[in-house]
Design a protein around this motif. Sequence first.
Motif, PDB file in Angstrom:
ATOM      1  N   GLY A  68       0.828  -1.191  -0.023  1.00 55.78           N
ATOM      2  CA  GLY A  68       0.056   0.041  -0.045  1.00 55.78           C
ATOM      3  C   GLY A  68       0.767   1.308  -0.134  1.00 55.78           C
ATOM      4  O   GLY A  68       0.377   2.340  -0.613  1.00 55.78           O
ATOM      5  N   LYS A  69       1.940   1.356   0.691  1.00 57.33           N
ATOM      6  CA  LYS A  69       2.742   2.573   0.841  1.00 57.33           C
ATOM      7  C   LYS A  69       3.370   2.848  -0.811  1.00 57.33           C
ATOM      8  O   LYS A  69       3.260   3.969  -1.045  1.00 57.33           O
ATOM      9  CB  LYS A  69       3.995   2.059   1.712  1.00 57.33           C
ATOM     10  CG  LYS A  69       4.926   3.361   1.865  1.00 57.33           C
ATOM     11  CD  LYS A  69       5.930   3.190   3.128  1.00 57.33           C
ATOM     12  CE  LYS A  69       6.876   4.157   3.243  1.00 57.33           C
ATOM     13  NZ  LYS A  69       7.593   4.543   1.965  1.00 57.33           N
ATOM     14  N   GLU A  70       3.786   1.959  -1.297  1.00 57.26           N
ATOM     15  CA  GLU A  70       4.254   2.056  -2.747  1.00 57.26           C
ATOM     16  C   GLU A  70       2.966   2.441  -3.645  1.00 57.26           C
ATOM     17  O   GLU A  70       3.301   3.197  -4.571  1.00 57.26           O
ATOM     18  CB  GLU A  70       4.757   0.679  -3.249  1.00 57.26           C
ATOM     19  CG  GLU A  70       6.175   0.409  -2.666  1.00 57.26           C
ATOM     20  CD  GLU A  70       6.718  -0.922  -3.653  1.00 57.26           C
ATOM     21  OE1 GLU A  70       5.986  -1.695  -4.521  1.00 57.26           O
ATOM     22  OE2 GLU A  70       7.667  -1.488  -3.069  1.00 57.26           O
ATOM     23  N   ALA A  71       1.905   1.990  -3.430  1.00 60.02           N
ATOM     24  CA  ALA A  71       0.590   2.386  -4.255  1.00 60.02           C
ATOM     25  C   ALA A  71       0.291   3.710  -4.144  1.00 60.02           C
ATOM     26  O   ALA A  71       0.422   4.477  -5.068  1.00 60.02           O
ATOM     27  CB  ALA A  71      -0.657   1.412  -3.660  1.00 60.02           C
ATOM     28  N   ILE A  72       0.616   4.388  -2.965  1.00 58.00           N
ATOM     29  CA  ILE A  72       0.580   5.926  -2.683  1.00 58.00           C
ATOM     30  C   ILE A  72       1.599   6.684  -3.351  1.00 58.00           C
ATOM     31  O   ILE A  72       1.224   7.587  -4.235  1.00 58.00           O
ATOM     32  CB  ILE A  72       0.458   6.238  -1.309  1.00 58.00           C
ATOM     33  CG1 ILE A  72      -0.780   5.422  -0.513  1.00 58.00           C
ATOM     34  CG2 ILE A  72       0.412   7.684  -1.003  1.00 58.00           C
ATOM     35  CD1 ILE A  72      -0.561   5.585   0.876  1.00 58.00           C
ATOM     36  N   GLU A  73       2.491   6.217  -3.251  1.00 53.18           N
ATOM     37  CA  GLU A  73       3.827   6.802  -3.996  1.00 53.18           C
ATOM     38  C   GLU A  73       3.701   6.925  -5.472  1.00 53.18           C
ATOM     39  O   GLU A  73       3.949   7.813  -6.120  1.00 53.18           O
ATOM     40  CB  GLU A  73       5.095   6.254  -3.530  1.00 53.18           C
ATOM     41  CG  GLU A  73       5.399   6.492  -1.925  1.00 53.18           C
ATOM     42  CD  GLU A  73       6.542   5.538  -1.538  1.00 53.18           C
ATOM     43  OE1 GLU A  73       7.139   4.715  -2.124  1.00 53.18           O
ATOM     44  OE2 GLU A  73       6.947   6.050  -0.225  1.00 53.18           O
ATOM     45  N   ILE A 114       2.583  -3.352   5.231  1.00 52.20           N
ATOM     46  CA  ILE A 114       2.945  -2.101   5.308  1.00 52.20           C
ATOM     47  C   ILE A 114       1.381  -1.288   5.459  1.00 52.20           C
ATOM     48  O   ILE A 114       1.156  -0.946   6.400  1.00 52.20           O
ATOM     49  CB  ILE A 114       3.730  -1.559   4.407  1.00 52.20           C
ATOM     50  CG1 ILE A 114       5.138  -2.234   4.450  1.00 52.20           C
ATOM     51  CG2 ILE A 114       4.077  -0.044   5.020  1.00 52.20           C
ATOM     52  CD1 ILE A 114       6.241  -1.843   3.446  1.00 52.20           C
ATOM     53  N   LEU A 115       0.774  -0.961   4.460  1.00 53.49           N
ATOM     54  CA  LEU A 115      -0.463  -0.571   4.321  1.00 53.49           C
ATOM     55  C   LEU A 115      -1.334  -1.633   3.240  1.00 53.49           C
ATOM     56  O   LEU A 115      -0.872  -1.803   2.443  1.00 53.49           O
ATOM     57  CB  LEU A 115      -0.836   0.863   3.759  1.00 53.49           C
ATOM     58  CG  LEU A 115       0.071   1.923   4.522  1.00 53.49           C
ATOM     59  CD1 LEU A 115       0.289   3.223   3.622  1.00 53.49           C
ATOM     60  CD2 LEU A 115      -0.677   2.119   5.738  1.00 53.49           C
ATOM     61  N   THR A 116      -2.754  -1.835   3.762  1.00 54.60           N
ATOM     62  CA  THR A 116      -3.437  -2.297   2.781  1.00 54.60           C
ATOM     63  C   THR A 116      -3.976  -1.661   1.744  1.00 54.60           C
ATOM     64  O   THR A 116      -3.821  -0.541   1.745  1.00 54.60           O
ATOM     65  CB  THR A 116      -4.700  -2.926   3.633  1.00 54.60           C
ATOM     66  OG1 THR A 116      -5.580  -1.685   3.863  1.00 54.60           O
ATOM     67  CG2 THR A 116      -4.408  -3.614   4.990  1.00 54.60           C
ATOM     68  N   GLY A 117      -4.564  -2.320   0.822  1.00 52.85           N
ATOM     69  CA  GLY A 117      -4.941  -1.469  -0.636  1.00 52.85           C
ATOM     70  C   GLY A 117      -6.125  -0.406   0.069  1.00 52.85           C
ATOM     71  O   GLY A 117      -6.300   0.485  -0.703  1.00 52.85           O
ATOM     72  N   ALA A 144      -6.231   6.798   1.609  1.00 55.37           N
ATOM     73  CA  ALA A 144      -5.353   8.098   1.288  1.00 55.37           C
ATOM     74  C   ALA A 144      -5.191   8.947   0.240  1.00 55.37           C
ATOM     75  O   ALA A 144      -5.282   9.977   0.038  1.00 55.37           O
ATOM     76  CB  ALA A 144      -3.867   7.434   2.103  1.00 55.37           C
ATOM     77  N   ILE A 145      -5.320   8.029  -0.891  1.00 52.31           N
ATOM     78  CA  ILE A 145      -5.143   8.635  -2.244  1.00 52.31           C
ATOM     79  C   ILE A 145      -6.235   9.318  -2.425  1.00 52.31           C
ATOM     80  O   ILE A 145      -6.030  10.671  -2.777  1.00 52.31           O
ATOM     81  CB  ILE A 145      -5.140   7.482  -3.259  1.00 52.31           C
ATOM     82  CG1 ILE A 145      -3.651   6.871  -3.209  1.00 52.31           C
ATOM     83  CG2 ILE A 145      -5.378   8.099  -4.836  1.00 52.31           C
ATOM     84  CD1 ILE A 145      -3.489   5.674  -3.991  1.00 52.31           C
ATOM     85  N   LEU A 146      -7.422   8.771  -2.149  1.00 55.52           N
ATOM     86  CA  LEU A 146      -8.836   9.538  -2.408  1.00 55.52           C
ATOM     87  C   LEU A 146      -9.091  11.013  -1.450  1.00 55.52           C
ATOM     88  O   LEU A 146      -9.696  11.868  -1.963  1.00 55.52           O
ATOM     89  CB  LEU A 146      -9.935   8.777  -2.241  1.00 55.52           C
ATOM     90  CG  LEU A 146     -10.121   7.800  -3.457  1.00 55.52           C
ATOM     91  CD1 LEU A 146     -11.043   6.631  -3.050  1.00 55.52           C
ATOM     92  CD2 LEU A 146     -10.853   8.356  -4.711  1.00 55.52           C
ATOM     93  N   LYS A 147      -8.267  10.968  -0.274  1.00 53.01           N
ATOM     94  CA  LYS A 147      -8.270  12.225   0.338  1.00 53.01           C
ATOM     95  C   LYS A 147      -7.508  13.142  -0.258  1.00 53.01           C
ATOM     96  O   LYS A 147      -7.966  14.322  -0.045  1.00 53.01           O
ATOM     97  CB  LYS A 147      -7.741  11.873   1.756  1.00 53.01           C
ATOM     98  CG  LYS A 147      -8.700  11.168   2.704  1.00 53.01           C
ATOM     99  CD  LYS A 147      -7.934  10.925   4.137  1.00 53.01           C
ATOM    100  CE  LYS A 147      -9.198  10.320   5.088  1.00 53.01           C
ATOM    101  NZ  LYS A 147      -8.520   9.893   6.173  1.00 53.01           N
ATOM    102  N   THR A 148      -6.519  12.952  -1.129  1.00 51.85           N
ATOM    103  CA  THR A 148      -5.970  14.113  -1.624  1.00 51.85           C
ATOM    104  C   THR A 148      -6.221  14.252  -3.079  1.00 51.85           C
ATOM    105  O   THR A 148      -5.898  15.127  -3.527  1.00 51.85           O
ATOM    106  CB  THR A 148      -4.294  13.603  -1.546  1.00 51.85           C
ATOM    107  OG1 THR A 148      -4.083  12.456  -2.280  1.00 51.85           O
ATOM    108  CG2 THR A 148      -3.844  13.648  -0.072  1.00 51.85           C
ATOM    109  N   ASP A 149      -6.810  13.083  -3.795  1.00 51.51           N
ATOM    110  CA  ASP A 149      -7.509  13.405  -5.147  1.00 51.51           C
ATOM    111  C   ASP A 149      -8.758  12.743  -5.295  1.00 51.51           C
ATOM    112  O   ASP A 149      -8.630  11.363  -5.425  1.00 51.51           O
ATOM    113  CB  ASP A 149      -6.594  12.784  -6.170  1.00 51.51           C
ATOM    114  CG  ASP A 149      -6.844  12.730  -7.536  1.00 51.51           C
ATOM    115  OD1 ASP A 149      -7.772  13.642  -7.718  1.00 51.51           O
ATOM    116  OD2 ASP A 149      -6.016  12.448  -8.202  1.00 51.51           O
ATOM    117  N   LYS A 150      -9.879  13.427  -5.005  1.00 50.05           N
ATOM    118  CA  LYS A 150     -11.190  12.834  -5.083  1.00 50.05           C
ATOM    119  C   LYS A 150     -11.663  12.119  -6.260  1.00 50.05           C
ATOM    120  O   LYS A 150     -12.651  11.556  -6.365  1.00 50.05           O
ATOM    121  CB  LYS A 150     -12.215  13.864  -4.469  1.00 50.05           C
ATOM    122  CG  LYS A 150     -12.500  15.064  -5.587  1.00 50.05           C
ATOM    123  CD  LYS A 150     -13.419  16.143  -4.956  1.00 50.05           C
ATOM    124  CE  LYS A 150     -13.659  17.110  -5.937  1.00 50.05           C
ATOM    125  NZ  LYS A 150     -14.526  18.068  -5.459  1.00 50.05           N
TER     126      LYS A 150
END
Length: 206
Positions: A35-40, A58-61, A67-73
């Motif tokens: 999940g961490k790589e996914a965000i990056e 690390i982080l689940t999907g 986290a992604i949708l909070k910064t990019d809806k």
Amino acid sequence: MRIVVVDDDKLVCEALKTILEAEKDISVLTIGHNGKEAIELYHNLKPDILLIDIRMEILTGLEAGEAILKTDKNAKILFLTTFSDDEYIVKALKIGAKGYIIKQNFECIVPSLKAVYAGQSVFGDDIVSKIPSLINKNNKTDFSNYGITGKELEIITTVAEGLNNKEIASRLYLSEGTVRNSITNILEKLNLRDRTQLAIFYYKNR
């Protein structure tokens, strides 16, 4: 269509990359494994769609997607997983994922990506069939605020249960034409594309 694939199983990632790049209009930008790589990767590459597993280290999907949708809806996130757990489905719906499909249904992956790319929400039949049982019975939304009438709310409820137009007409003592026209009007009022989005809207607001 530019895709980032994230799955903790490296063989699955490579298989998905092979399947997707066999399509002329799909390019896999890169692959990740947690999940961490996914965000990056999402923020660095801005793919059209993030195709991501749920259970990862690390982080689940789901955590990554939220986290992604909070910064990019407007992020288009399609979950591809072996698990159809109710908890995962509920979370995916609540965070605003564009789809949730099961890995075993490999033939659905490319059509699902294309549908999400076109702006649709995609939840496999086995997922949609679960939605009625997941509906929270405590009202959170006054549907009349959307201009929805009592009869239209009845129709929305039956759509969420998975009934087709004929079955809805029989239950509510309406003609199929009336049901069809009502659903069209409801979709316009709620600015939704299709019956699946309508069922999801009902679930998220009940």
